[in-house]
Design a protein around this motif. Structure first.
Motif, PDB file in Angstrom:
ATOM      1  N   ARG A 112       8.093  10.206  -0.486  1.00  0.00           N
ATOM      2  CA  ARG A 112       7.414  11.134  -1.396  1.00  0.00           C
ATOM      3  C   ARG A 112       8.413  11.765  -2.364  1.00  0.00           C
ATOM      4  N   LEU A 113       9.589  12.129  -1.880  1.00  0.00           N
ATOM      5  CA  LEU A 113      10.612  12.703  -2.751  1.00  0.00           C
ATOM      6  C   LEU A 113      11.057  11.684  -3.803  1.00  0.00           C
ATOM      7  N   LEU A 114      11.131  10.420  -3.405  1.00  0.00           N
ATOM      8  CA  LEU A 114      11.491   9.372  -4.347  1.00  0.00           C
ATOM      9  C   LEU A 114      10.422   9.221  -5.427  1.00  0.00           C
ATOM     10  N   GLY A 115       9.157   9.299  -5.006  1.00  0.00           N
ATOM     11  CA  GLY A 115       8.062   9.218  -5.968  1.00  0.00           C
ATOM     12  C   GLY A 115       8.051  10.385  -6.940  1.00  0.00           C
ATOM     13  N   LEU A 116       8.307  11.580  -6.439  1.00  0.00           N
ATOM     14  CA  LEU A 116       8.372  12.752  -7.313  1.00  0.00           C
ATOM     15  C   LEU A 116       9.531  12.654  -8.294  1.00  0.00           C
ATOM     16  N   ALA A 117      10.667  12.136  -7.832  1.00  0.00           N
ATOM     17  CA  ALA A 117      11.812  11.965  -8.722  1.00  0.00           C
ATOM     18  C   ALA A 117      11.483  10.976  -9.833  1.00  0.00           C
ATOM     19  N   LEU A 118      10.764   9.919  -9.504  1.00  0.00           N
ATOM     20  CA  LEU A 118      10.380   8.930 -10.512  1.00  0.00           C
ATOM     21  C   LEU A 118       9.479   9.558 -11.575  1.00  0.00           C
ATOM     22  N   ARG A 157       0.834  -1.196   0.000  1.00  0.00           N
ATOM     23  CA  ARG A 157       0.000   0.000   0.000  1.00  0.00           C
ATOM     24  C   ARG A 157       0.873   1.252   0.000  1.00  0.00           C
ATOM     25  N   VAL A 158       0.325   2.333  -0.561  1.00  0.00           N
ATOM     26  CA  VAL A 158       1.002   3.628  -0.546  1.00  0.00           C
ATOM     27  C   VAL A 158       0.646   4.303   0.768  1.00  0.00           C
ATOM     28  N   GLU A 159       1.495   4.110   1.767  1.00  0.00           N
ATOM     29  CA  GLU A 159       1.202   4.596   3.110  1.00  0.00           C
ATOM     30  C   GLU A 159       2.247   5.608   3.557  1.00  0.00           C
ATOM     31  N   PRO A 160       1.832   6.587   4.382  1.00  0.00           N
ATOM     32  CA  PRO A 160       2.780   7.607   4.860  1.00  0.00           C
ATOM     33  C   PRO A 160       3.732   7.033   5.895  1.00  0.00           C
ATOM     34  N   ARG A 161       4.994   6.986   5.540  1.00  0.00           N
ATOM     35  CA  ARG A 161       5.999   6.485   6.482  1.00  0.00           C
ATOM     36  C   ARG A 161       7.097   7.506   6.700  1.00  0.00           C
ATOM     37  N   THR A 162       7.830   7.841   5.643  1.00  0.00           N
ATOM     38  CA  THR A 162       8.888   8.837   5.759  1.00  0.00           C
ATOM     39  C   THR A 162       8.779   9.822   4.594  1.00  0.00           C
ATOM     40  N   ARG A 163       9.355  10.996   4.800  1.00  0.00           N
ATOM     41  CA  ARG A 163       9.283  12.045   3.798  1.00  0.00           C
ATOM     42  C   ARG A 163      10.045  11.679   2.531  1.00  0.00           C
TER      43      ARG A 163
END
Length: 244
Positions: free
Chosen positions: A95-101, A86-92
């Motif tokens: 999100r930065l990794l997802g934006l980079a992708l 699942r896409v769950e909030p764990r660490t900031r």
């Protein structure tokens, strides 16, 4: 006297907590904290985008042609390992990794689209209608995926922020938000909803059943419609000219 006052304050506190609980339960799922959405859909669509990039003519890709797809797969593997189900909030940094992708996928497809358009205008691309339509179709479909990822990642702060219920004001107004009686009580937008939004915006060149509310959403949809229109018009016009 003090005991009576304490009892009254205690009862008042219990009433307030009950009211707050009732308000939370009455709020729609997309406005309250819920579990993160399953990851399989966004993972599968990103893999499709990478496959489409590798199938394009290598002359249209940034060189070496395998570099950006390889980086995209590496980032996707990292995201999947951190949140496999699942896409769950764990660490900031997730999100930065997802934006980079998403930036890498956008860069690769934007470069290919620009090279194709320049080649069509200069007459160096599009000597055969069949390969041209396949190339243009691959770029167009990847463009749909790219903007779906941006919509999904930015609406109300992204999937992790939506799971926490941090932002109450939506950037996109879905039908289920306007008419909650037509949807299950636990409905909330997920990636496939944003993929549908991106596809309809690329085909109709305007909003259909999902309305952009924030200014950035309107500008992003306008940009997508413009890119889709230019790609479709140039590719189809060149293909028709070749067939004639």
């Amino acid at each position: 006297m003090s005991e009576g006052t304490d009892d009254a304050e205690s009862r008042l506190g219990r009433i307030e907590r009950l009211l707050e609980t009732g308000e939370r339960e009455a709020a729609p799922a997309w406005r309250r904290a819920t579990r993160g959405e399953p990851r399989w859909a966004v993972t599968a669509v990103i893999l499709v985008a990478v496959a489409l990039q590798l199938m394009l003519p290598h002359r249209l890709a940034l060189q070496p042609f395998w570099l950006l797809p390889a980086l995209e797969l590496a980032l996707l593997a990292g995201l999947t390992a951190a949140n496999p189900r699942r896409v769950e909030p764990r660490t900031r940094w997730l999100r930065l990794l997802g934006l980079a992708l998403i930036c890498l996928v956008s860069l690769a497809n934007g470069w290919s689209a620009a090279r194709l358009v320049v080649g069509l205008v200069d007459g160096t691309e599009g000597t055969d209608a069949g390969p041209l339509l396949l190339t243009g179709g691959g770029i167009w479909l990847t463009n749909v995926i790219v903007f779906a990822l941006w919509y999904w990642e930015w609406d109300r702060g992204g999937p992790m922020a939506r799971a926490c219920g941090h932002q109450q004001f939506a950037d996109f107004l879905f039908v289920q938000m306007q008419s909650p009686e037509v949807a299950p009580p636990d409905w909330e937008p997920r990636f496939l909803d944003y993929l549908y939004l991106s596809f309809t915006n690329s085909t109709a060149f305007s909003p259909t059943d999902v309305m952009p509310l924030s200014r950035w959403a309107k500008m992003l949809m306008m940009l997508q419609s413009s890119v889709s229109l230019v790609t479709v018009v140039l590719v189809v016009a060149r293909a028709v000219n070749i067939l004639h």
